[in-house]
Motif scaffolding. Structure first.
Motif, PDB file in Angstrom:
ATOM      1  N   PRO B 175       2.918  17.718   2.982  1.00 46.01           N
ATOM      2  CA  PRO B 175       2.378  16.537   3.668  1.00 46.01           C
ATOM      3  C   PRO B 175       3.435  15.719   4.401  1.00 46.01           C
ATOM      4  O   PRO B 175       3.134  15.072   5.410  1.00 46.01           O
ATOM      5  N   PHE B 178       3.494  16.436   8.012  1.00 44.52           N
ATOM      6  CA  PHE B 178       2.437  15.792   8.794  1.00 44.52           C
ATOM      7  C   PHE B 178       2.817  14.366   9.177  1.00 44.52           C
ATOM      8  O   PHE B 178       2.669  13.958  10.329  1.00 44.52           O
ATOM      9  N   LEU B 179       3.344  13.642   8.199  1.00 44.21           N
ATOM     10  CA  LEU B 179       3.732  12.252   8.460  1.00 44.21           C
ATOM     11  C   LEU B 179       4.837  12.190   9.504  1.00 44.21           C
ATOM     12  O   LEU B 179       4.822  11.354  10.408  1.00 44.21           O
ATOM     13  N   ALA B 182       3.402  12.825  12.901  1.00 40.98           N
ATOM     14  CA  ALA B 182       2.666  11.642  13.354  1.00 40.98           C
ATOM     15  C   ALA B 182       3.650  10.589  13.863  1.00 40.98           C
ATOM     16  O   ALA B 182       3.414   9.966  14.897  1.00 40.98           O
ATOM     17  N   LEU B 188       2.360   6.701  14.168  1.00 39.37           N
ATOM     18  CA  LEU B 188       2.624   6.115  12.855  1.00 39.37           C
ATOM     19  C   LEU B 188       4.076   5.672  12.806  1.00 39.37           C
ATOM     20  O   LEU B 188       4.954   6.345  13.332  1.00 39.37           O
ATOM     21  N   HIS B 194       5.016   2.907   3.019  1.00 46.27           N
ATOM     22  CA  HIS B 194       4.363   4.195   3.244  1.00 46.27           C
ATOM     23  C   HIS B 194       4.978   5.277   2.386  1.00 46.27           C
ATOM     24  O   HIS B 194       4.301   6.120   1.814  1.00 46.27           O
ATOM     25  N   GLU B 197       4.002   4.984  -1.188  1.00 47.76           N
ATOM     26  CA  GLU B 197       2.629   5.441  -1.342  1.00 47.76           C
ATOM     27  C   GLU B 197       2.550   6.966  -1.279  1.00 47.76           C
ATOM     28  O   GLU B 197       1.854   7.604  -2.067  1.00 47.76           O
ATOM     29  N   ALA B 198       3.288   7.513  -0.334  1.00 46.85           N
ATOM     30  CA  ALA B 198       3.281   8.967  -0.175  1.00 46.85           C
ATOM     31  C   ALA B 198       3.834   9.629  -1.429  1.00 46.85           C
ATOM     32  O   ALA B 198       3.290  10.629  -1.908  1.00 46.85           O
ATOM     33  N   GLN B 200       3.760   8.507  -4.480  1.00 45.37           N
ATOM     34  CA  GLN B 200       2.729   8.393  -5.529  1.00 45.37           C
ATOM     35  C   GLN B 200       1.664   9.480  -5.350  1.00 45.37           C
ATOM     36  O   GLN B 200       1.240  10.111  -6.320  1.00 45.37           O
ATOM     37  N   ALA B 201       1.241   9.657  -4.116  1.00 48.96           N
ATOM     38  CA  ALA B 201       0.204  10.655  -3.834  1.00 48.96           C
ATOM     39  C   ALA B 201       0.709  12.057  -4.163  1.00 48.96           C
ATOM     40  O   ALA B 201      -0.001  12.873  -4.764  1.00 48.96           O
ATOM     41  N   ALA B 202       1.944  12.332  -3.797  1.00 43.55           N
ATOM     42  CA  ALA B 202       2.541  13.640  -4.068  1.00 43.55           C
ATOM     43  C   ALA B 202       2.580  13.901  -5.570  1.00 43.55           C
ATOM     44  O   ALA B 202       2.153  14.960  -6.051  1.00 43.55           O
TER      45      ALA B 202
END
Lengths: 208, 208
Positions: B175, B178-179, B182, B188, B194, B197-198, B200-202
């Motif tokens: 991911p 992708f960021l 962007a 972005l 960010h 947050e990224a 945490q998501a990972a």
DNA sequence: CTGTAAAAAATGAATGTTTATTCTTTTTTT
DNA sequence: AAAAAAAGAATAAACATTCATTTTTTACAG
């Protein structure tokens, strides 16, 4: 500039052209050949002559259907993207719960890419190339709206993490492209079990 | 085939060539120019003549440092990938906890890609193109071993989900690409928030 | 340290291909 | 028979690569 220019006065061209009938079979063959060649050799090694040969058509014929190579590639991109989005949202129901709605769309996306790996791979090839115009790319994104709305609703309901659409996409949808590429390369055979695991991971990454 | 062929008997070539001194400055300029051009126009629009011009070098000079275009691109890919991996694992400590170890590597990877967007973007351009040989690609992956070992340990300890390396990579590392794309497109602006947050998501996507 | 000759690096121009695109003519469709 | 589609051959530009020279670097004899 194309062959009609010599027969139709310039002022009438725009109104008359859409009426012209063309054999859509050849056009479809060209689209298919373009996808296949770009996938297997990359944009830099998909010359018009090869595309024509693979579609069993004269190179000159391409210019009846497309303005030039840029136009060909962009039209193919837009068509495949539209088909993908159409498939993804075909069964979508805005009244379903967040969890149901997301799973449905996610699985339809995965399904599309797996049932037609050629097209799925073509789309990821296009994702980063400057060969695709900004306008074509934006055109492709606009169909994503139902998913973005779903996410927004999920955020309001406290189910989805309050992240930007970009981040939500990066973690829940984009990984599919990686798996697809791995499969295309032969590094991975995606099974139903993999797909379920992947879905769990996608859902976990974006939920509270 | 290069200029040395005319002066050195074939049988001595292999042993003698590595000793030859060459100006590494020009080579570095060529590498930089290649990255820049491929990033902004794609492989199909990065001709040798342009690469040479951007590096302030004659086209012929490229062939002193590289066998041909394929070799140039693959060498650049391998070098950038190696630098990236070196950076990512520079501070790695195999004795740290799973959580600490993963976060460290993840953040180093993000840091590298953000501090040198040109190189980061070049790598993602290379990820799907058939211009990069399978061998170059495998060469680039082998440096990932410490992370894969960490994952395996995490799985044994019941912290990390028992998924294939491919899946873990797809959801926790991919991911980032992708960021980055962007950001490069201007869609972005990646902030520290960010990034947190990224992360945490990972972490959420791959942990039980 | 210096002058020099051989080696290496670098070059601009040349080469031969490949490419996208167009032209002229023929075939097919309406 | 007119319009449209399709074709093969032609064109011109772009391309990767090589060639023939020139410039720079290196090694070392004096």
């Amino acid at each position: 500039m194309n062959v009609y220019s010599f027969f139709i006065p310039l002022t009438h061209k725009l109104e008359i052209m859409p009426v012209l009938k063309k054999s859509e079979i050849k056009r479809a063959a060209l689209v298919k050949a373009t996808i296949h060649l770009v996938n297997n050799q990359g944009f830099h090694a998909a010359p018009m002559s090869k595309i024509a040969k693979m579609a069993n058509v004269s190179p000159a014929t391409i210019y009846i259907y497309f303005e030039n190579k840029q136009d060909l590639v962009n039209q193919v991109y837009k068509e495949v993207k539209a088909e993908y989005m159409q498939y993804a949202f075909e069964t979508f129901n805005a009244d379903a719960s967040i969890a149901e709605g997301f799973e449905l769309v996610w699985r339809r996306m995965a399904e599309y890419k797996l049932k037609d790996i050629e097209k799925g791979f073509f789309l990821s090839q296009c994702e980063n190339t400057p060969m695709i115009d900004t306008s074509s790319r934006q055109d492709g994104i606009k169909n994503l709206k139902p998913l973005l709305d779903l996410w927004d609703r999920g955020i309001t309901e406290g189910i989805i993490k309050p992240l930007s659409h970009q981040l939500l996409y990066a973690f829940s949808i984009y990984p599919l492209a990686f798996l697809l590429n791995a499969e295309k390369r032969g590094d991975l055979k995606i099974t139903t079990a993999h797909l379920n695991e992947a879905y769990q991971a996608a859902w976990a990454s974006i939920t509270q």
